[in-house]
Design a protein around this motif. Structure first.
Motif, PDB file in Angstrom:
ATOM      1  N   UNK A 196       0.829  -1.196   0.000  1.00  0.00           N
ATOM      2  CA  UNK A 196       0.000   0.000   0.000  1.00  0.00           C
ATOM      3  C   UNK A 196       0.871   1.257   0.000  1.00  0.00           C
ATOM      4  N   UNK A 197       0.233   2.379  -0.380  1.00  0.00           N
ATOM      5  CA  UNK A 197       0.760   3.678  -0.003  1.00  0.00           C
ATOM      6  C   UNK A 197       0.480   3.873   1.489  1.00  0.00           C
ATOM      7  N   UNK A 198       0.880   5.008   2.027  1.00  0.00           N
ATOM      8  CA  UNK A 198       0.621   5.299   3.438  1.00  0.00           C
ATOM      9  C   UNK A 198      -0.761   5.930   3.600  1.00  0.00           C
ATOM     10  N   UNK A 199      -1.798   5.123   3.300  1.00  0.00           N
ATOM     11  CA  UNK A 199      -3.174   5.602   3.325  1.00  0.00           C
ATOM     12  C   UNK A 199      -3.634   5.856   4.752  1.00  0.00           C
ATOM     13  N   UNK A 200      -4.388   6.925   4.960  1.00  0.00           N
ATOM     14  CA  UNK A 200      -4.918   7.222   6.289  1.00  0.00           C
ATOM     15  C   UNK A 200      -5.906   6.159   6.747  1.00  0.00           C
ATOM     16  N   UNK A 201      -6.554   5.469   5.812  1.00  0.00           N
ATOM     17  CA  UNK A 201      -7.493   4.420   6.187  1.00  0.00           C
ATOM     18  C   UNK A 201      -6.794   3.197   6.760  1.00  0.00           C
TER      19      UNK A 201
ATOM     20  N   UNK B 183       0.124   6.487  11.803  1.00  0.00           N
ATOM     21  CA  UNK B 183       1.327   7.322  11.893  1.00  0.00           C
ATOM     22  C   UNK B 183       2.470   6.602  11.189  1.00  0.00           C
ATOM     23  N   UNK B 184       3.245   7.361  10.388  1.00  0.00           N
ATOM     24  CA  UNK B 184       4.436   6.830   9.731  1.00  0.00           C
ATOM     25  C   UNK B 184       5.600   6.960  10.693  1.00  0.00           C
ATOM     26  N   UNK B 185       6.236   5.836  11.006  1.00  0.00           N
ATOM     27  CA  UNK B 185       7.369   5.831  11.920  1.00  0.00           C
ATOM     28  C   UNK B 185       8.678   5.745  11.137  1.00  0.00           C
ATOM     29  N   UNK B 186       9.767   5.543  11.817  1.00  0.00           N
ATOM     30  CA  UNK B 186      11.068   5.520  11.160  1.00  0.00           C
ATOM     31  C   UNK B 186      11.204   4.267  10.301  1.00  0.00           C
TER      32      UNK B 186
ATOM     33  N   UNK C 136       2.498   2.746  12.460  1.00  0.00           N
ATOM     34  CA  UNK C 136       1.462   2.519  13.460  1.00  0.00           C
ATOM     35  C   UNK C 136       0.139   2.478  12.717  1.00  0.00           C
ATOM     36  N   UNK C 137      -0.464   1.301  12.645  1.00  0.00           N
ATOM     37  CA  UNK C 137      -1.646   1.108  11.808  1.00  0.00           C
ATOM     38  C   UNK C 137      -2.927   1.479  12.558  1.00  0.00           C
ATOM     39  N   UNK C 138      -3.949   1.770  11.760  1.00  0.00           N
ATOM     40  CA  UNK C 138      -5.270   2.007  12.339  1.00  0.00           C
ATOM     41  C   UNK C 138      -5.769   0.717  12.992  1.00  0.00           C
TER      42      UNK C 138
ATOM     43  N   UNK D 289       0.767  -6.817   5.613  1.00  0.00           N
ATOM     44  CA  UNK D 289       0.739  -5.523   4.922  1.00  0.00           C
ATOM     45  C   UNK D 289       2.160  -4.994   4.791  1.00  0.00           C
ATOM     46  N   UNK D 290       2.417  -4.335   3.672  1.00  0.00           N
ATOM     47  CA  UNK D 290       3.717  -3.695   3.435  1.00  0.00           C
ATOM     48  C   UNK D 290       3.458  -2.305   2.877  1.00  0.00           C
ATOM     49  N   UNK D 291       4.223  -1.319   3.351  1.00  0.00           N
ATOM     50  CA  UNK D 291       3.978   0.071   2.974  1.00  0.00           C
ATOM     51  C   UNK D 291       5.182   0.638   2.229  1.00  0.00           C
ATOM     52  N   UNK D 292       4.879   1.441   1.208  1.00  0.00           N
ATOM     53  CA  UNK D 292       5.935   2.049   0.404  1.00  0.00           C
ATOM     54  C   UNK D 292       6.612   3.181   1.193  1.00  0.00           C
ATOM     55  N   UNK D 293       7.831   3.484   0.801  1.00  0.00           N
ATOM     56  CA  UNK D 293       8.505   4.668   1.322  1.00  0.00           C
ATOM     57  C   UNK D 293       7.726   5.903   0.885  1.00  0.00           C
ATOM     58  N   UNK D 294       7.513   6.886   1.766  1.00  0.00           N
ATOM     59  CA  UNK D 294       6.771   8.082   1.372  1.00  0.00           C
ATOM     60  C   UNK D 294       7.336   8.710   0.102  1.00  0.00           C
ATOM     61  N   UNK D 295       6.429   9.100  -0.812  1.00  0.00           N
ATOM     62  CA  UNK D 295       6.771   9.742  -2.090  1.00  0.00           C
ATOM     63  C   UNK D 295       7.550   8.821  -3.024  1.00  0.00           C
TER      64      UNK D 295
END
Length: 503
Positions: free
Chosen positions: A194-199, A203-206, A211-213, A227-233
């Motif tokens: 995923x992207x760092x979706x607010x849903x 919070x994006x940590x180091x 920190x997931x919903x 789940x795996x999240x992309x680096x911002x931008x």
């Protein structure tokens, strides 16, 4: 300007016809320098600067601009120097040139400082990885042009894609897109990017820590995927689904779909996704459909029941027997006035519950400050207050849709039973909608009015007759041979004489 054709003519004359440089220069009207160039190379060289162009006005200030740009890189992102700000600063130092020159220099400086990205070709194992993203497109629903958000899921191995449209990107739509995507694929990928979706991300940590919903963690736990999240931008980290978003916009939503509802739009998209499985991806020997069938066996199995793709809210019923959600007011039966209910907001419907009991269900309204009313919720109150019947909003809306026979029934009841008794009996007729299908009640009212029985008992009689007709008798199959001649045997009248001496 000398072209490739000019060079070809010179080379043919020299190498094939044996002409000298002087003859070629005279016949083709070219200088001898050009003829020699054509003989030595087959095409004219591109334009080349012998030395960099001078910029006499901005040149003395380039060093200062470089210093400002380097300083800007250390400032907060939203407080860095723009090209316009740099122009203003060097103006104070005596710069008298144009702002456009400063913009051009700044743009070229940033390009020179930024390294060109390089990417690795990737390969994925079947059933392991998927990617999710959102896009938006224009559609026409019910004759109204609007922008919809569409959910895209992609299986990385087979390249099978799933698309579903929603009016928003809220969490309930995010969950529902997953649930329907899992059903489309016949299973769940073991890891989803995923992207760092607010849903999903609170919070994006180091690093790659997030920190997931809480709701998303519960959803992920239900289906047991990672789940795996992309680096911002850095959207290229899930470039497959990024390209799918553009593909869907250009192919699924062009030309602009014209449908009656979101349900019809999603049926259309589902069929497009099925048709799209027949494509063949470059570099793969098999079509997507065959790869997906082999991948489906390695996906995680679906649970017995779907996860409830909704958000929960506490709602108190106001004196008008309504609950307010996102500025819209949804009706409930009047018996619940003043009580607290639980509202479950799904992408396309709203459910209201009292403890574990379902109170009512509404289609979700995507406008603002609207009244979504079910007239049957107010019938008990109207039976107590028949004087409010004329101006009751639920009845005024319902009367625009019911058959003309209802108006004739109401008129006859009012004439025969004054002082509100006729309205009470008419409300009792309307209550039949709570126990019988709408089509049957409407047909029974029409029959009762037509036969001169315009009252509650007449409508009930017609309803019973309609139900008796709908329940056809079950035929009996006489398959026993000894019963085949039943009813065809001869009559023996002498048996009746035995009755005379019974006493």
């Amino acid at each position: 300007m000398r072209t490739v054709e000019n060079f070809e003519d010179i080379r043919r004359a020299y190498f094939l016809n044996g002409q000298s440089i002087r003859e070629i220069s005279r016949d083709l009207h070219h200088g001898r320098t050009l003829v020699r160039k054509a003989i030595s190379q087959a095409e004219p060289p591109g334009y080349q600067l012998a030395q960099p162009r001078e910029a006499p006005v901005i040149a003395p200030y380039k060093l200062k601009i470089d210093e400002l740009l380097k300083e800007s890189k250390g400032l907060p992102r939203k407080q860095r120097y723009t090209a316009h700000k740099i122009f203003e600063l060097i103006q104070k130092l005596g710069y008298g040139g144009s702002e456009g020159s400063v913009h051009n220099y700044v743009c070229q400086w940033k390009k020179d400082q930024k390294p060109r990205p390089a990417y690795l070709p990737l390969e994925f194992e079947p059933g392991q990885d998927a990617q999710v993203d959102w896009g938006e497109a224009q559609v026409e629903i019910g004759g109204v042009r609007m922008v919809v958000q569409f959910f895209v899921m992609r299986l990385n191995y087979s390249k099978a894609r799933f698309v579903m449209a929603f009016p928003f990107q809220k969490q309930e739509a995010f969950f529902e897109g997953h649930v329907q995507g899992f059903h489309f694929y016949g299973g769940v990928a073991r890891r989803i990017a995923y992207d760092n979706l607010k849903t999903a991300v609170f919070r994006v940590l180091e690093g790659h820590n997030r920190q997931e919903q809480t709701a998303f963690t519960a959803f992920r736990s239900y289906y047991l995927f990672e789940s795996r999240y992309c680096t911002p931008a850095q959207g290229h980290e899930k470039g497959g689904v990024e390209s799918d978003v553009g593909y869907v916009q250009r192919n699924f939503f062009s030309p602009i779909p014209q449908v009656a509802s979101f349900a019809a739009l999603n049926e259309l998209l589902w069929q497009m996704c099925l048709d799209n499985l027949q494509r063949k991806v470059r570099g793969q020997d098999e079509p997507v459909a065959d790869l997906w069938r082999s991948e489906r066996e390695l996906l995680l199995p679906l649970p017995a029941k779907d996860y409830l793709a909704c958000t929960l809210h506490v709602a108190k019923v106001n004196p008008y027997s309504q609950v307010v959600f996102e500025t819209n007011r949804y009706s409930v039966p009047t018996a619940y006035v003043g009580k607290q209910l639980v509202l479950r907001a799904f992408p396309f419907r709203v459910e209201l519950l009292s403890l574990d009991k379902m109170v009512t269900t509404h289609l979700r309204c995507f406008e603002r400050e609207k009244d979504i009313l079910i007239p049957q919720h107010y019938l008990d109150l109207l039976a107590q207050r028949p004087g409010a019947f004329e101006h009751a909003l639920p009845m005024r809306r319902w009367s625009k849709q019911w058959p003309p026979a209802y108006d004739r029934l109401l008129a006859e009841l009012r004439q025969r039973l004054p002082d509100g008794r006729g309205i009470r009996e008419f409300v009792a007729v309307l209550k039949l909608h709570q126990d019988y299908p709408t089509e049957q009640v409407e047909k029974a009212v029409s029959q009762a009015v037509a036969m001169g029985a315009a009252h509650l008992d007449g409508v009930r009689l017609c309803l019973r007759q309609l139900q008796d007709v709908s329940q056809a008798p079950i035929p009996i199959e006489l398959s026993r041979p000894e019963l085949a001649a039943l009813g065809s045997q001869p009559i023996r009248l002498e048996q009746y004489n035995q009755l005379l001496g019974v006493r």
